[in-house]
Design a protein around this motif. Structure first.
Motif, short mmCIF file in Angstrom:
data_model
loop_
_atom_site.label_atom_id
_atom_site.label_comp_id
_atom_site.label_asym_id
_atom_site.label_seq_id
_atom_site.Cartn_x
_atom_site.Cartn_y
_atom_site.Cartn_z
N LEU A 255 86.17 70.11 20.09
CA LEU A 255 84.81 70.09 19.54
C LEU A 255 84.77 70.51 18.07
CD1 LEU A 255 81.77 69.78 20.49
CD2 LEU A 255 81.76 72.28 20.67
N THR A 256 83.98 69.78 17.28
CA THR A 256 83.84 70.13 15.85
C THR A 256 82.38 70.47 15.54
OG1 THR A 256 83.31 67.86 15.18
CG2 THR A 256 85.65 68.47 15.26
N ARG A 257 82.18 71.10 14.40
CA ARG A 257 80.83 71.42 13.97
C ARG A 257 80.03 70.13 13.73
NH1 ARG A 257 77.58 75.84 11.99
NH2 ARG A 257 75.56 74.84 11.77
N ALA A 258 80.74 69.08 13.30
CA ALA A 258 80.04 67.80 13.09
C ALA A 258 79.50 67.26 14.41
CB ALA A 258 80.99 66.79 12.45
N ASP A 259 80.30 67.40 15.49
CA ASP A 259 79.82 66.99 16.83
C ASP A 259 78.54 67.76 17.18
OD1 ASP A 259 82.11 65.44 17.22
OD2 ASP A 259 83.21 67.07 18.20
N ILE A 260 78.58 69.05 16.90
CA ILE A 260 77.45 69.93 17.23
C ILE A 260 76.20 69.51 16.47
CG2 ILE A 260 76.61 72.31 16.97
CD1 ILE A 260 79.57 73.18 17.56
N ASP A 261 76.36 69.29 15.17
CA ASP A 261 75.19 68.91 14.37
C ASP A 261 74.66 67.53 14.76
OD1 ASP A 261 75.02 71.31 13.02
OD2 ASP A 261 76.43 70.69 11.48
N ALA A 262 75.58 66.64 15.17
CA ALA A 262 75.13 65.32 15.62
C ALA A 262 74.28 65.45 16.88
CB ALA A 262 76.33 64.41 15.87
N ARG A 263 74.69 66.31 17.79
CA ARG A 263 73.91 66.46 19.01
C ARG A 263 72.60 67.20 18.74
NH1 ARG A 263 76.72 67.36 24.71
NH2 ARG A 263 77.38 65.28 24.07
N PHE A 264 72.60 68.11 17.77
CA PHE A 264 71.35 68.76 17.35
C PHE A 264 70.35 67.67 16.92
CE2 PHE A 264 68.54 70.47 14.14
CZ PHE A 264 68.17 71.71 14.63
N ASN A 265 70.83 66.71 16.14
CA ASN A 265 69.94 65.63 15.68
C ASN A 265 69.51 64.72 16.83
OD1 ASN A 265 69.92 66.47 13.02
ND2 ASN A 265 71.83 65.40 12.56
N GLU A 266 70.39 64.55 17.80
CA GLU A 266 70.05 63.78 19.00
C GLU A 266 68.90 64.46 19.74
OE1 GLU A 266 72.58 62.08 22.43
OE2 GLU A 266 74.01 62.89 20.99
N PHE A 267 68.97 65.78 19.83
CA PHE A 267 67.89 66.54 20.47
C PHE A 267 66.56 66.25 19.77
CE2 PHE A 267 70.52 69.33 23.11
CZ PHE A 267 69.63 69.65 24.13
N ARG A 268 66.61 66.22 18.46
CA ARG A 268 65.38 65.96 17.72
C ARG A 268 64.85 64.55 18.05
NH1 ARG A 268 63.45 68.76 13.54
NH2 ARG A 268 65.38 69.59 12.69
N ALA A 269 65.77 63.60 18.04
CA ALA A 269 65.36 62.21 18.30
C ALA A 269 64.78 62.04 19.71
CB ALA A 269 66.56 61.27 18.11
N CYS A 270 65.28 62.82 20.65
CA CYS A 270 64.85 62.69 22.05
C CYS A 270 63.60 63.49 22.39
CB CYS A 270 65.94 63.20 22.98
SG CYS A 270 67.30 62.11 23.10
N THR A 271 63.13 64.34 21.48
CA THR A 271 62.02 65.21 21.83
C THR A 271 60.86 65.12 20.85
OG1 THR A 271 62.96 67.09 20.62
CG2 THR A 271 63.52 66.91 22.96
N GLU A 272 61.08 64.46 19.71
CA GLU A 272 60.05 64.40 18.67
C GLU A 272 59.00 63.35 19.01
OE1 GLU A 272 61.01 65.22 14.02
OE2 GLU A 272 61.60 63.30 14.82
N PHE A 273 57.74 63.69 18.77
CA PHE A 273 56.70 62.67 18.94
C PHE A 273 55.68 62.83 17.84
CE2 PHE A 273 55.58 66.39 21.46
CZ PHE A 273 54.25 66.59 21.20
#
Lengths: 305, 305
Positions: free
Chosen positions: B287-305
Motif C-alpha cells: 500500500l502507498t500513500r497515493a493509493d490512500i489518497d486515491a481512495r479518499f477521492n473515491e469516497f468523495r465521489a461516492c458520497t457528494e451530492f
C-alpha cells in the motif's frame, strides 16, 4: 410529471418498543403516495374493502393524491400485523390477512394514462407486468418486490423486471435475488437483469444507488427515536421517484445528471426517516416541504467533507 | 507530530470465506502503527515473546515505525484465533492465548516522551490509565476498549476515559457502555463520560463521529471482496489519529476545523477498507500513500451530492 403508483392499501397492527397501534392506515401504495405527494401529482391504483372509510381516503386527498383509481370491493381491506423488537430493521410478522387484496386485478384508469412515471410497489410480479403493459407510454417504470416473489416466483419476477428502468429493494432481497452476499457484486448481477438504476435500501444504515458504472452511498439519518419503521422503504421510494418526477428527470436520456440522481437518493432517505418518527402515516399529517428541505440540508451538513 | 501507540502485538490464526492463515502477524498496536505510519512517525509500546523474530519486526520497521518500545520477554507472543462466517462484521473467537501479554506492564521509554499524541489500544483500563499518567505531556490522548472491560471492569474504565480526548469504539460497545440502543442517545451519554470526541465504528456500515453538538457520518467503502476484517478497526483508528497528527491538529483548541475532523474520519475509513483486502497485515506490504489518497477521492465521489 405525475406518477402512478400501484400497490397495497392496508390496515396495520404494529408493536414496537415505543408502543402499539391497531388497524391504522398503511400499505405500500399509501406510504409511497403520501411521500411522493410533496414533489408532484400522484395517482393511486389499489383495492380496499368496505372498512375503508372517507376518513381514510381523506388522508390521501388532503395531500392532493388522486384516489379515483382505488377500487372499492366487498369484504375487508388487506390487514397486516407485525412487531419490531430491539432490531428496528426487521419486522416479525404476526398475521397477514389478504382479504380483498387477494383478488386484486389492477387496471390503469384512462385519466391516469398521461402519467410519465409508473411505480409498481410490491405485488405479484405477473400483476406488475400486466400493469406495465397497460401503460406503455410511461417514460420511467420501476418498482419494488419482496423475498416471497424472489424465492417462489423467480421466473415471473425476472421476466417482469427485465424492462424496468429502476428497482428499489432492500439488502437482504438484493442478496437473495442475485445469489451474492457482497452488495457490489450483487448489484452488478441485478443490473444485468434489466433495471439500469438500482437502489439498495439498508434500513438504518442508509442506501446505495447503482447507475451504470457509478455508485452513490448515503448513511441513514440518525434519528433520536424510531417509533415505527413500517413503510419507511416505500416512503424512500416515494421521495426518490417523487424528486425525479418533480425535476422531469429522464433516466433513459443519454446525459444523466448524476448529482440530481444522488439528490433523489437523499430525498428518499429524508422521507424514509420522517416516516419512522410516528406510528403509521401519522407523520404525514403535519410534515411540510420546508421540513423536508431542512432535513435535506442536514444530510449535507452531516456528510460533507 | 508523532504518535505513541500502546497495545497488543499478536500472532493470529484466521479463517474467513476467502481462506485461512495461521500465526500471522497482527495485534491492535501493529495494525494501528502500520496504518498511522502513512501520515506521521509512530512509536510502539508492546510486549512480544521469543517467537517474534527480526522478520516480524521488519514489517513495522520498513514502514518507519519505531519499535524500540517493544519489550521482548521469555515465552510466547499473544496468540488469537478466530473465524468469520458470512457476516464479516463479527468474528467468532476460537482461542485466546495471552502468553507474555498477560504480564504486560507498559512503560513509555524516555525517547518517546516528546510525542504529542497517545493512542491507548484495547488493553486493561488500569494499564491505559497508568500509561496516561506516565505521559502527561501528550496533547491528545484517547483510545479503544472492548466489551470485556465494559462489562467486568466498568469502574476502572470510566475512571480511565474520564480525561481522554477521544474514544473510538464499535456500535455494540457503544450500546453496552451507554446502556442505550439508539446511537445518537448512546453518543450523548458517552460524551458526558469524558471524551469530547467520539467515533462509533460500524464495520461495513461505516462510522459516525460525534464532536460537541455536531456529528458526521460516512458509509463504509463498498469492497468487492472482504478477505479478512481483522484489524480494520485499529487501522481506522490509525488513519484517523494519523491524519490529525499529520495536520498537527489540536482537538482541545477553541476553534476546531470541523471539515478536517471529518476528513480524518474518511482517512480512517480508507485505511480500514484497505486492511480487509488481504489477510493479516499483508495489504500494508504494498500500500502507498497515493493509493490512500486515491481512495479518499473515491469516497468523495461516492458520497457528494
Amino acid at each position: 410529471m405525475s406518477i402512478v403508483v400501484v400497490g397495497s392499501v392496508a390496515f396495520d397492527t404494529i408493536a414496537s418498543p415505543s408502543g402499539k397501534v391497531e388497524g391504522v392506515l398503511g400499505g405500500a401504495a399509501t406510504y409511497f403516495a403520501l411521500s411522493a405527494s410533496y414533489f408532484t401529482d400522484v395517482r393511486v391504483v389499489a383495492i380496499v374493502g368496505e372498512d375503508f372509510t372517507a376518513e381514510h381516503e381523506n388522508v390521501l386527498k388532503k395531500r392532493g393524491v388522486d384516489t379515483r383509481g382505488i377500487e372499492h370491493a366487498k369484504g375487508k381491506t388487506f390487514r397486516w400485523g407485525g412487531q419490531y423488537l430491539d432490531n428496528l430493521n426487521e419486522a416479525k410478522t404476526d398475521f397477514t390477512d389478504l382479504n380483498v387484496f387477494q383478488n386484486f386485478q389492477p387496471h390503469i384508469p384512462s385519466h391516469y394514462q398521461d402519467s410519465q412515471f409508473l411505480f409498481l410497489a410490491n405485488i405479484q410480479p405477473d400483476l406488475q407486468a400486466m400493469v406495465r403493459r397497460e401503460m406503455k407510454t410511461a417514460r420511467l417504470t420501476g418498482g419494488d418486490t419482496m423475498n416471497y416473489w424472489i424465492k417462489d416466483f423467480r421466473g415471473e419476477l425476472l421476466a417482469t423486471i427485465r424492462d424496468w428502468d429502476f428497482l428499489l429493494i432492500n439488502d437482504s432481497e438484493a442478496r437473495m435475488l442475485s445469489g451474492e452476499h457482497n452488495l457490489r457484486r450483487a448489484a452488478q448481477k441485478i443490473v444485468e437483469m434489466g433495471p439500469h438504476t438500482l437502489v439498495i435500501k439498508r434500513g438504518e444504515y442508509g442506501a446505495i444507488l447503482f447507475h451504470r458504472d457509478r455508485h452513490f452511498m448515503v448513511p441513514g439519518y440518525l434519528l433520536e427515536k424510531v417509533f415505527d419503521p413500517t413503510g419507511a422503504g416505500d416512503c424512500f421510494a416515494g421521495g426518490f421517484i417523487g424528486y425525479l418526477a418533480e425535476k422531469g428527470f429522464d433516466l433513459k436520456a443519454g446525459h444523466i445528471d448524476n448529482k440530481e440522481l444522488s439528490r433523489a437518493v437523499i430525498y428518499g432517505s429524508v422521507l424514509g426517516s420522517f416516516c419512522c418518527e410516528k406510528f403509521g402515516v401519522d407523520r404525514f399529517r403535519t410534515l411540510t416541504r420546508a421540513d423536508i428541505d431542512a432535513r435535506f440540508n442536514e444530510f449535507r451538513a452531516c456528510t460533507e467533507f
